[in-house]
Design a protein around this motif. Sequence first.
Motif, PDB file in Angstrom:
ATOM      1  N   TYR A 151       0.822  -1.212   0.000  1.00  0.00           N
ATOM      2  CA  TYR A 151       0.000   0.000   0.000  1.00  0.00           C
ATOM      3  C   TYR A 151       0.856   1.261   0.000  1.00  0.00           C
ATOM      4  O   TYR A 151       0.429   2.299  -0.507  1.00  0.00           O
ATOM      5  CB  TYR A 151      -0.919   0.036   1.217  1.00  0.00           C
ATOM      6  CG  TYR A 151      -2.002  -1.016   1.258  1.00  0.00           C
ATOM      7  CD1 TYR A 151      -2.276  -1.815   0.148  1.00  0.00           C
ATOM      8  CD2 TYR A 151      -2.768  -1.210   2.401  1.00  0.00           C
ATOM      9  CE1 TYR A 151      -3.270  -2.788   0.192  1.00  0.00           C
ATOM     10  CE2 TYR A 151      -3.772  -2.165   2.451  1.00  0.00           C
ATOM     11  CZ  TYR A 151      -4.007  -2.957   1.355  1.00  0.00           C
ATOM     12  OH  TYR A 151      -4.998  -3.903   1.394  1.00  0.00           O
ATOM     13  N   VAL A 189      -8.058   8.338  -3.916  1.00  0.00           N
ATOM     14  CA  VAL A 189      -7.923   8.278  -2.452  1.00  0.00           C
ATOM     15  C   VAL A 189      -9.114   7.535  -1.849  1.00  0.00           C
ATOM     16  O   VAL A 189      -8.960   6.736  -0.913  1.00  0.00           O
ATOM     17  CB  VAL A 189      -7.806   9.697  -1.864  1.00  0.00           C
ATOM     18  CG1 VAL A 189      -7.865   9.652  -0.340  1.00  0.00           C
ATOM     19  CG2 VAL A 189      -6.500  10.348  -2.306  1.00  0.00           C
ATOM     20  N   THR A 190     -10.303   7.780  -2.389  1.00  0.00           N
ATOM     21  CA  THR A 190     -11.497   7.102  -1.884  1.00  0.00           C
ATOM     22  C   THR A 190     -11.409   5.593  -2.104  1.00  0.00           C
ATOM     23  O   THR A 190     -11.780   4.805  -1.230  1.00  0.00           O
ATOM     24  CB  THR A 190     -12.751   7.655  -2.582  1.00  0.00           C
ATOM     25  OG1 THR A 190     -12.842   9.070  -2.333  1.00  0.00           O
ATOM     26  CG2 THR A 190     -14.006   6.977  -2.059  1.00  0.00           C
ATOM     27  N   ARG A 193      -9.010   4.233   0.443  1.00  0.00           N
ATOM     28  CA  ARG A 193      -9.614   4.288   1.782  1.00  0.00           C
ATOM     29  C   ARG A 193     -10.632   3.171   1.981  1.00  0.00           C
ATOM     30  O   ARG A 193     -10.733   2.593   3.070  1.00  0.00           O
ATOM     31  CB  ARG A 193     -10.253   5.642   2.009  1.00  0.00           C
ATOM     32  CG  ARG A 193     -10.805   5.819   3.429  1.00  0.00           C
ATOM     33  CD  ARG A 193     -11.142   7.254   3.729  1.00  0.00           C
ATOM     34  NE  ARG A 193     -11.647   7.388   5.088  1.00  0.00           N
ATOM     35  CZ  ARG A 193     -10.868   7.409   6.172  1.00  0.00           C
ATOM     36  NH1 ARG A 193      -9.558   7.336   6.031  1.00  0.00           N
ATOM     37  NH2 ARG A 193     -11.389   7.516   7.380  1.00  0.00           N
ATOM     38  N   HIS A 194     -11.393   2.843   0.945  1.00  0.00           N
ATOM     39  CA  HIS A 194     -12.366   1.761   1.041  1.00  0.00           C
ATOM     40  C   HIS A 194     -11.676   0.409   1.214  1.00  0.00           C
ATOM     41  O   HIS A 194     -12.310  -0.550   1.661  1.00  0.00           O
ATOM     42  CB  HIS A 194     -13.243   1.734  -0.209  1.00  0.00           C
ATOM     43  CG  HIS A 194     -14.246   2.846  -0.241  1.00  0.00           C
ATOM     44  ND1 HIS A 194     -14.976   3.165  -1.375  1.00  0.00           N
ATOM     45  CD2 HIS A 194     -14.634   3.732   0.711  1.00  0.00           C
ATOM     46  CE1 HIS A 194     -15.775   4.180  -1.106  1.00  0.00           C
ATOM     47  NE2 HIS A 194     -15.581   4.552   0.141  1.00  0.00           N
ATOM     48  N   VAL A 196      -8.521   0.206   2.910  1.00  0.00           N
ATOM     49  CA  VAL A 196      -7.771   0.264   4.168  1.00  0.00           C
ATOM     50  C   VAL A 196      -8.684   0.246   5.383  1.00  0.00           C
ATOM     51  O   VAL A 196      -8.439  -0.493   6.353  1.00  0.00           O
ATOM     52  CB  VAL A 196      -6.873   1.510   4.188  1.00  0.00           C
ATOM     53  CG1 VAL A 196      -6.223   1.683   5.562  1.00  0.00           C
ATOM     54  CG2 VAL A 196      -5.801   1.407   3.107  1.00  0.00           C
ATOM     55  N   ALA A 197      -9.741   1.062   5.377  1.00  0.00           N
ATOM     56  CA  ALA A 197     -10.565   1.241   6.574  1.00  0.00           C
ATOM     57  C   ALA A 197     -11.176  -0.069   7.087  1.00  0.00           C
ATOM     58  O   ALA A 197     -11.019  -0.405   8.276  1.00  0.00           O
ATOM     59  CB  ALA A 197     -11.651   2.282   6.307  1.00  0.00           C
ATOM     60  N   SER A 233      -4.012   5.090   7.032  1.00  0.00           N
ATOM     61  CA  SER A 233      -5.300   5.769   7.154  1.00  0.00           C
ATOM     62  C   SER A 233      -5.111   7.239   7.523  1.00  0.00           C
ATOM     63  O   SER A 233      -5.798   8.121   6.974  1.00  0.00           O
ATOM     64  CB  SER A 233      -6.162   5.061   8.211  1.00  0.00           C
ATOM     65  OG  SER A 233      -7.399   5.715   8.370  1.00  0.00           O
ATOM     66  N   LEU A 236      -3.960   9.095   4.491  1.00  0.00           N
ATOM     67  CA  LEU A 236      -5.071   9.302   3.557  1.00  0.00           C
ATOM     68  C   LEU A 236      -5.965  10.453   4.008  1.00  0.00           C
ATOM     69  O   LEU A 236      -6.429  11.255   3.192  1.00  0.00           O
ATOM     70  CB  LEU A 236      -5.890   8.020   3.418  1.00  0.00           C
ATOM     71  CG  LEU A 236      -5.217   6.853   2.696  1.00  0.00           C
ATOM     72  CD1 LEU A 236      -6.090   5.606   2.781  1.00  0.00           C
ATOM     73  CD2 LEU A 236      -4.954   7.203   1.240  1.00  0.00           C
ATOM     74  N   ASP A 237      -6.191  10.530   5.326  1.00  0.00           N
ATOM     75  CA  ASP A 237      -6.989  11.644   5.849  1.00  0.00           C
ATOM     76  C   ASP A 237      -6.293  12.976   5.566  1.00  0.00           C
ATOM     77  O   ASP A 237      -6.943  13.968   5.211  1.00  0.00           O
ATOM     78  CB  ASP A 237      -7.211  11.475   7.350  1.00  0.00           C
ATOM     79  CG  ASP A 237      -8.178  10.343   7.671  1.00  0.00           C
ATOM     80  OD1 ASP A 237      -8.954   9.963   6.774  1.00  0.00           O
ATOM     81  OD2 ASP A 237      -8.152   9.843   8.809  1.00  0.00           O
ATOM     82  N   ARG A 240      -6.734  13.812   1.907  1.00  0.00           N
ATOM     83  CA  ARG A 240      -8.100  14.276   1.634  1.00  0.00           C
ATOM     84  C   ARG A 240      -8.289  15.717   2.095  1.00  0.00           C
ATOM     85  O   ARG A 240      -8.911  16.525   1.399  1.00  0.00           O
ATOM     86  CB  ARG A 240      -9.111  13.362   2.339  1.00  0.00           C
ATOM     87  CG  ARG A 240      -9.210  11.967   1.746  1.00  0.00           C
ATOM     88  CD  ARG A 240     -10.213  11.125   2.492  1.00  0.00           C
ATOM     89  NE  ARG A 240     -11.571  11.623   2.304  1.00  0.00           N
ATOM     90  CZ  ARG A 240     -12.626  11.173   2.977  1.00  0.00           C
ATOM     91  NH1 ARG A 240     -12.459  10.211   3.886  1.00  0.00           N
ATOM     92  NH2 ARG A 240     -13.830  11.644   2.750  1.00  0.00           N
TER      93      ARG A 240
END
Length: 322
Positions: A151, A189-190, A193-194, A196-197, A233, A236-237, A240
């Motif tokens: 990742y 990014v979305t 994130r889908h 990783v989260a 995570s 990524l935040d 964003r």
Amino acid sequence: MLINCVAYQDGKKLADIPVEDISDYVEKPETFVWVALRDAQPEELAEMKEEFGLHELAVEDASRGHQRPKIEEYGDSLFVVVKTIECRDGEVAVGEVDIFVGQNYVLSSRDGHSQQGFLGVRARAEREPHMLRLGPAFVLYALMDAVVDRYFPVLDMLETELEKIEEMIFTQGQQRDNIQRLYELKGKVTVVRHVVAPLMEAVGRLHGGRVPSMCQETQEYFRDVHDHLHRISASLDGIRDTIATAMQVNLSMVAIEESEVNKRLAAWAAIFAIVTAFAGLWGMNFKYMPELDWKFGYPMAIAVMVGVCLYLHRRFKKAGWL
């Protein structure tokens, strides 16, 4: 398609074995079998189900694919779904790896979207027999750790792309392209994130508190994977938030540029309005108008209009409107 099927005992490789001998090896003490598949066909999964005694619901999920990252318990076994992420020509490609883990077996099946295999993971595990003695739980950790480590290059790609866009924000005439690139980056990014989260949430169940019995001795390793996911995570935040800020700045630049255009148009409109007013005044067909029969009346009218226009142009230029 079968990639390899290997039996291990006491942390050491015994042999590459045929699929039909799996059931014989899993009954041996201190022995487990590690099987790797790619683009597993239903008949292959059915065969593995018979050899390992896999739960039918887990096999059904693996057959369908497109599962959300998760970890499910079926008695003394685990069914784990992790997503792979790879960079291909600036795009984010998502693949899937399904992992079945029991007390004496590990079965991994990756789809064709995952171009990178796990031969390096097997080689690494075989170089560490003291860790391989921990059994299938350590293999599960090694596979998940390899996926999560992949990742980070994707994260670096996203950050680099964002930096390039930021450098272009204040470039004249690039605002529309910047907005489009920012939205495309936000989409990437979305996607990440889908992936990783939900995986971070699932891995949190493998350390601390109640954990599956086979993972009792490997909790600290899964905690390390969870920490890596938490770092990703958080990054990524941050990306964003930066994208949102960049969009606001870019839209502000568009508004400023439009305001500058509007000011120029307003200035030129005012200048031409003066010319129109004078022309309209002197163009009225009244019989008794001042300077109507004066031979210098026309040149004077032109001179007055030009003079006023030059005066307004000078004032608007000084005010920064032109």
